[in-house]
Design a protein around this motif. Structure first.
Motif, PDB file in Angstrom:
ATOM      1  N   SER A  55       0.818  -1.219   0.000  1.00 44.42           N
ATOM      2  CA  SER A  55       0.000   0.000   0.000  1.00 44.42           C
ATOM      3  C   SER A  55       0.848   1.264   0.000  1.00 44.42           C
ATOM      4  CB  SER A  55      -0.927   0.001   1.228  1.00 44.42           C
ATOM      5  OG  SER A  55      -0.172  -0.084   2.423  1.00 44.42           O
ATOM      6  N   GLY A  56       2.132   1.136  -0.335  1.00 42.37           N
ATOM      7  CA  GLY A  56       3.030   2.273  -0.279  1.00 42.37           C
ATOM      8  C   GLY A  56       3.268   2.934  -1.617  1.00 42.37           C
ATOM      9  N   GLU A  57       4.470   3.496  -1.761  1.00 40.17           N
ATOM     10  CA  GLU A  57       4.883   4.115  -3.018  1.00 40.17           C
ATOM     11  C   GLU A  57       5.003   3.043  -4.107  1.00 40.17           C
ATOM     12  OE1 GLU A  57       5.436   7.344  -3.509  1.00 40.17           O
ATOM     13  OE2 GLU A  57       5.018   7.916  -1.429  1.00 40.17           O
ATOM     14  N   PRO A  58       5.030   3.452  -5.382  1.00 37.78           N
ATOM     15  CA  PRO A  58       5.120   2.453  -6.457  1.00 37.78           C
ATOM     16  C   PRO A  58       6.257   1.452  -6.275  1.00 37.78           C
ATOM     17  CG  PRO A  58       4.624   4.599  -7.395  1.00 37.78           C
ATOM     18  CD  PRO A  58       4.853   4.823  -5.930  1.00 37.78           C
ATOM     19  N   LEU A  59       7.450   1.920  -5.923  1.00 41.86           N
ATOM     20  CA  LEU A  59       8.574   1.000  -5.758  1.00 41.86           C
ATOM     21  C   LEU A  59       8.396   0.109  -4.540  1.00 41.86           C
ATOM     22  CD1 LEU A  59      11.248   0.031  -6.851  1.00 41.86           C
ATOM     23  CD2 LEU A  59      12.401   1.811  -5.520  1.00 41.86           C
ATOM     24  N   GLN A  60       7.760   0.615  -3.491  1.00 43.29           N
ATOM     25  CA  GLN A  60       7.490  -0.222  -2.324  1.00 43.29           C
ATOM     26  C   GLN A  60       6.526  -1.346  -2.674  1.00 43.29           C
ATOM     27  OE1 GLN A  60       6.221   3.074   0.338  1.00 43.29           O
ATOM     28  NE2 GLN A  60       7.714   2.239   1.793  1.00 43.29           N
ATOM     29  N   ARG A  61       5.534  -1.041  -3.486  1.00 43.23           N
ATOM     30  CA  ARG A  61       4.554  -2.057  -3.871  1.00 43.23           C
ATOM     31  C   ARG A  61       5.189  -3.102  -4.776  1.00 43.23           C
ATOM     32  NH1 ARG A  61       1.573   2.638  -5.264  1.00 43.23           N
ATOM     33  NH2 ARG A  61       1.136   1.851  -7.358  1.00 43.23           N
ATOM     34  N   LEU A  62       5.902  -2.629  -5.782  1.00 44.72           N
ATOM     35  CA  LEU A  62       6.587  -3.565  -6.665  1.00 44.72           C
ATOM     36  C   LEU A  62       7.614  -4.371  -5.876  1.00 44.72           C
ATOM     37  CD1 LEU A  62       7.419  -4.740  -9.401  1.00 44.72           C
ATOM     38  CD2 LEU A  62       8.875  -2.732  -9.736  1.00 44.72           C
ATOM     39  N   GLY A  63       8.336  -3.702  -4.972  1.00 41.22           N
ATOM     40  CA  GLY A  63       9.335  -4.397  -4.171  1.00 41.22           C
ATOM     41  C   GLY A  63       8.754  -5.526  -3.355  1.00 41.22           C
ATOM     42  N   ALA A  64       7.525  -5.366  -2.887  1.00 40.46           N
ATOM     43  CA  ALA A  64       6.880  -6.431  -2.127  1.00 40.46           C
ATOM     44  C   ALA A  64       6.747  -7.700  -2.961  1.00 40.46           C
ATOM     45  CB  ALA A  64       5.502  -5.972  -1.647  1.00 40.46           C
ATOM     46  N   TYR A  65       6.340  -7.531  -4.217  1.00 40.51           N
ATOM     47  CA  TYR A  65       6.155  -8.692  -5.080  1.00 40.51           C
ATOM     48  C   TYR A  65       7.492  -9.259  -5.558  1.00 40.51           C
ATOM     49  CZ  TYR A  65       1.521  -6.582  -5.047  1.00 40.51           C
ATOM     50  OH  TYR A  65       0.323  -6.032  -4.645  1.00 40.51           O
TER      51      TYR A  65
ATOM     52  N   LEU B  54      -4.668   5.583 -10.868  1.00 35.82           N
ATOM     53  CA  LEU B  54      -5.479   4.794  -9.938  1.00 35.82           C
ATOM     54  C   LEU B  54      -4.994   5.124  -8.531  1.00 35.82           C
ATOM     55  CD1 LEU B  54      -7.741   2.664 -10.070  1.00 35.82           C
ATOM     56  CD2 LEU B  54      -5.999   0.899  -9.894  1.00 35.82           C
ATOM     57  N   GLY B  55      -5.674   6.082  -7.906  1.00 40.60           N
ATOM     58  CA  GLY B  55      -5.224   6.597  -6.620  1.00 40.60           C
ATOM     59  C   GLY B  55      -5.120   5.530  -5.549  1.00 40.60           C
ATOM     60  N   ARG B  56      -4.283   5.796  -4.568  1.00 45.65           N
ATOM     61  CA  ARG B  56      -4.073   4.815  -3.498  1.00 45.65           C
ATOM     62  C   ARG B  56      -5.290   4.664  -2.602  1.00 45.65           C
ATOM     63  NH1 ARG B  56       1.993   6.748  -1.866  1.00 45.65           N
ATOM     64  NH2 ARG B  56       2.663   6.997  -4.017  1.00 45.65           N
ATOM     65  N   GLU B  57      -6.196   5.633  -2.687  1.00 46.36           N
ATOM     66  CA  GLU B  57      -7.424   5.494  -1.919  1.00 46.36           C
ATOM     67  C   GLU B  57      -8.419   4.552  -2.598  1.00 46.36           C
ATOM     68  OE1 GLU B  57      -8.042   8.588  -4.986  1.00 46.36           O
ATOM     69  OE2 GLU B  57      -6.457   8.111  -3.529  1.00 46.36           O
ATOM     70  N   HIS B  58      -8.138   4.186  -3.854  1.00 49.10           N
ATOM     71  CA  HIS B  58      -9.025   3.274  -4.578  1.00 49.10           C
ATOM     72  C   HIS B  58      -8.974   1.903  -3.912  1.00 49.10           C
ATOM     73  CE1 HIS B  58     -10.964   1.064  -7.786  1.00 49.10           C
ATOM     74  NE2 HIS B  58     -11.164   2.182  -8.459  1.00 49.10           N
ATOM     75  N   LYS B  59     -10.117   1.421  -3.475  1.00 47.57           N
ATOM     76  CA  LYS B  59     -10.135   0.205  -2.660  1.00 47.57           C
ATOM     77  C   LYS B  59      -9.706  -1.036  -3.429  1.00 47.57           C
ATOM     78  CE  LYS B  59     -15.057  -0.812  -3.466  1.00 47.57           C
ATOM     79  NZ  LYS B  59     -16.360  -1.059  -2.810  1.00 47.57           N
TER      80      LYS B  59
ATOM     81  N   ARG C 116      -7.239  -1.060  -5.850  1.00 45.35           N
ATOM     82  CA  ARG C 116      -5.934  -0.913  -6.501  1.00 45.35           C
ATOM     83  C   ARG C 116      -4.998  -2.072  -6.154  1.00 45.35           C
ATOM     84  NH1 ARG C 116      -1.456   0.192  -4.863  1.00 45.35           N
ATOM     85  NH2 ARG C 116      -2.139   1.051  -2.882  1.00 45.35           N
ATOM     86  N   ILE C 117      -4.966  -2.473  -4.883  1.00 41.59           N
ATOM     87  CA  ILE C 117      -4.094  -3.578  -4.481  1.00 41.59           C
ATOM     88  C   ILE C 117      -4.488  -4.850  -5.219  1.00 41.59           C
ATOM     89  CG2 ILE C 117      -3.443  -5.085  -2.560  1.00 41.59           C
ATOM     90  CD1 ILE C 117      -3.601  -2.673  -0.727  1.00 41.59           C
ATOM     91  N   ASN C 118      -5.770  -5.096  -5.337  1.00 45.51           N
ATOM     92  CA  ASN C 118      -6.228  -6.293  -6.040  1.00 45.51           C
ATOM     93  C   ASN C 118      -5.868  -6.250  -7.518  1.00 45.51           C
ATOM     94  OD1 ASN C 118      -7.450  -7.753  -3.910  1.00 45.51           O
ATOM     95  ND2 ASN C 118      -9.240  -6.425  -3.985  1.00 45.51           N
ATOM     96  N   VAL C 119      -5.976  -5.080  -8.124  1.00 45.03           N
ATOM     97  CA  VAL C 119      -5.618  -4.948  -9.537  1.00 45.03           C
ATOM     98  C   VAL C 119      -4.153  -5.295  -9.741  1.00 45.03           C
ATOM     99  CG1 VAL C 119      -5.288  -3.280 -11.416  1.00 45.03           C
ATOM    100  CG2 VAL C 119      -7.412  -3.264 -10.096  1.00 45.03           C
TER     101      VAL C 119
END
Length: 509
Positions: A172-182, A411-416, A418-421
């Motif tokens: 749920s963080g910055e773009p690199l944090q999200r990609l880094g998780a995966y 796709l804003g981070r508030e979009h419920k 976004r994580i699923n997408v």
């Protein structure tokens, strides 16, 4: 995605035991149990590796074991210190193990004179860069260092860096944090020799078909990747078929059939009336799951749309993967002008680096033998097919950073959702590219220069794209972020984000 996946057994480390590292709090874990108003979506949490780090409690985690046939939920608990992880074999030499532990201790506490005298200066610089990157929170450099450790089979270093990465990544963080998780999950899976197992488990843990379809639709709407590819391919087909009365289109990955709706509408408005259109749709198991049924669903939808616009239409479905397609499945009839569409499909076909059958080139030669009027190719502009692990990791990091950044803008981070997408439409591919090899690695992208060589070897020649279509696509992009760009070069169109090409589209005859 079509291959049968297997997990090879791994050996226990007898020299010492490893604690199973539990995910951190929800703000820092990689794949969490993501909640919404309807309940929880169970997502990937691979068995993480750590040496001498504290285990963390979480409400619920998903563990992977080579002996399990599916994901299993575990209740909250901490693992005892003697909990052993079935990790990859590193060494059975106690002296070598002591040396590695000494290195790790030196990095953490500071080098002594003896260590400096025995270490290579380049190695010392590498250690110092890592130690500088961690307190700065330089996620990119820590990811790269971890990938290098995995590539060098430096088991202890890799595990230590993975524990540090857990503190830096977040879905749920910055773009690199999200990609880094995966990407971290891919590294963990690779190091534990369970990449194939985890990738297979991901396929069986997808959400309900209507939910997956909704996530795919969101991605389709908020980012222009697919619209760009479909529009450019449709433009090339419409241009090639402008004087034809009978048109047969073979789509090697028809999905929901959405690509053909605007083309049918365009043919309906053609001066002199529309041609008779016949579409042969090759199936894909993922698309079949997302649409909740077989190709008859696509056929009915397109037929109804064609009837609305008074376009003579037929649909022929071939429920086969690309590797299994033969000439008799294509329904070729005389008197029809043939168009063949390869949109985001050929990179799933194994080539000569994977199998002597080389389905990638076999399909191209088979299509050429049909003497098509036009063949369209749309692919991600990414080089992951034959690259070794470490350069492949760097390519994935660069490519998907641009993609995640582009998603972040639209796709804003508030979009419920976004994580699923990101998880269900992108993360699985990232894990597969990093963690899997040989037949289990099915995401095998090639840049356009390599596709061009393959098409030319199969006997094709380039077909110029319509300038009208190019202008239409540039107009389309005006409704998206200004950081997107479209560039025409070497007879192809490239969709880019800032300085990174993301998708390439071209036509052949």
């Amino acid at each position: 995605m079509h291959n049968t996946l297997c997990c090879q057994p791994v050996r226990k480390l007898e020299a010492y035991s490893l604690q199973q590292c539990q995910p951190l709090n929800p703000q820092h874990s990689t794949y969490n149990n993501i909640s919404n108003e309807n309940g929880y979506y169970c997502t990937l949490e691979s068995s993480s590796l750590s040496v001498g780090y504290t285990s963390y409690n979480t409400p619920s985690t998903v563990s992977f074991s080579p002996n399990e046939s599916s994901l299993s939920q575990q209740e909250s608990h901490s693992y005892p210190a003697d909990y052993c992880f079935n990790g990859p074999y590193v060494t059975e030499d106690v002296n070598e193990l002591k040396h590695k532990l000494k290195e790790l201790e030196t990095v953490m506490l500071g080098p002594d004179i003896d260590f400096l005298e025995t270490c290579d200066n380049v190695e010392i610089d590498s250690w110092r860069q890592i130690m500088d990157a961690i307190p700065r929170g330089d996620l990119k450099q820590v990811l790269i260092a971890c990938a290098m450790a995995v590539s060098n089979n430096d088991f202890l270093m890799a595990q230590w860096l993975m524990s540090e990465l857990r503190q830096l990544v977040s879905v749920s963080g910055e773009p690199l944090q999200r990609l880094g998780a995966y990407m971290l999950e891919g590294l963990v899976a690779r190091l534990s020799s369970s990449g194939s197992y985890i990738y297979k488990s991901l396929k069986f843990q997808e959400p309900a078909s209507f939910e997956l379809l909704s996530y795919m639709h969101i991605l389709y709407e908020v980012c222009p990747y697919f619209k760009f590819g479909y529009m450019s391919a449709n433009g090339a087909i419409a241009e090639a078929m402008k004087d034809e009365n009978k048109v047969h289109i073979i789509d090697f990955q028809i999905g929901q059939g959405s690509q053909w709706v605007p083309l049918i509408q365009a043919f309906a408005a053609r001066p002199g009336g529309p041609p008779h259109i016949r579409i042969t749709g090759i199936d894909d198991f993922r698309s079949a799951y997302a649409r909740g049924g077989g190709l008859n669903i696509v056929g009915r939808r397109l037929s109804k749309f064609a009837e609305k616009f008074r376009v003579p239409f037929e649909f022929h479905g071939a429920a086969k993967s690309g590797c299994g397609v033969q000439l008799e499945n294509l329904g070729i009839q005389s008197g029809e002008a043939l168009a063949v569409n390869f949109a985001f499909m050929l990179h799933h076909m194994p080539d000569e680096s994977v199998s002597t059958e080389n389905h990638r080139d076999r399909l191209l030669r088979m299509v050429k033998s049909l003497n098509p009027k036009v063949v369209t190719l749309v692919e991600q502009e990414c080089n992951t097919n034959t690259a070794a692990f470490y350069p492949r990791f760097l390519e994935v990091l660069d490519y998907y950073t641009a993609m995640f950044e582009s998603i972040d803008v639209t796709l804003g981070r508030e979009h419920k959702e976004r994580i699923n997408v990101e998880q269900h439409c992108l993360a699985r591919d990232v894990v597969n590219i990093i963690a899997c090899e040989e037949r289990e690695r099915v995401e095998r992208h090639e840049p356009l220069r390599k596709w061009r060589s393959r098409f030319e070897m199969a006997g094709f020649s380039p077909c110029p794209l319509s300038s009208l279509v190019n202008a239409t696509i540039k107009t389309l992009l005006k409704s998206y972020c200004y950081r997107y760009s479209v560039e025409e070069r070497d007879g192809a169109l490239f969709l880019g984000w800032l300085n990174r090409d993301l998708v390439a589209s071209c036509a052949w005859k």
